[in-house]
Scaffold this motif. Structure first.
Motif: not given
Length: 188
Positions: A105-113, A129-137
């Motif tokens: 299962v792919v689990v994506l954690d978008v919390r801060r460091d 989250l603030h990096q997701l747009h640039a790293r979505v690939g």
């Protein structure tokens, strides 16, 4: 398109390609992080007052005027014959069941460091989250179970991934429920 409705309403039905920034969750901060500077913004909301409040807040991050706005029933925001998009919401107990059933299962954690430093789900991919747009690939293939600390940022991330055509499930649950659900939480 910036949909200001609650994450529950958004997940149940939204205009394909729109992003969900709940009006109660300080949307200007997240819009500034995730929508490229200068890109026209269309506000979608429950009421004209909700859109007006968001518009005032967006001026703080340099978005002086939305390109357009619509309020009311989301079904009226799509062209005739088009369907609203949607994606499921779940809790950490549901993720634990999926882990048992499917294993990979792919689990994506978008919390801060700093949040992740206090504990994370074993095998999860970390992308604030603030990096997701640039790293979505970089998000691995498959259905992505997105989580944060409480659900709001997971909903934003799920809306962004959904807009790119990814299959997503937004975990709308407090992170403390992960261990309670039987997920392996690593505490460094």
């Amino acid at each position: 398109m910036v949909d200001l409705r609650s994450r529950v309403a958004f997940a149940d039905g939204h205009v394909a390609g729109s992003f969900n920034f709940e009006s109660t969750g300080n949307p200007a901060t997240y819009v500034a992080w995730l929508i490229p500077w200068g890109k026209p913004v269309t506000l979608l909301g429950d009421t004209p007052a909700q859109s007006a409040d968001a518009q005032r807040e967006l001026t703080r991050v340099g978005i002086d005027r939305p390109a357009a706005a619509a309020t009311g029933d989301p079904a009226t925001w799509v062209r005739e014959g088009e369907q609203l998009a949607s994606f499921p919401r779940a809790g950490f107990a549901d993720l634990a069941e999926a882990h048992e059933r499917d294993g990979d299962v792919v689990v994506l954690d978008v919390r801060r460091d700093s949040e992740r430093a206090n504990g994370f789900i074993e095998g999860s991919v970390h992308m604030p989250l603030h990096q997701l747009h640039a790293r979505v690939g970089e998000v691995p293939d498959g259905t992505v179970w997105v989580h944060c600390a409480g659900g709001m940022r997971a909903a934003i991330a799920a809306s962004l991934l959904d807009a790119t055509g990814r299959k997503v499930i937004a975990i709308d649950d407090g992170f403390e429920a992960a261990a309670e659900a039987g997920l392996s939480v690593i505490r460094p």
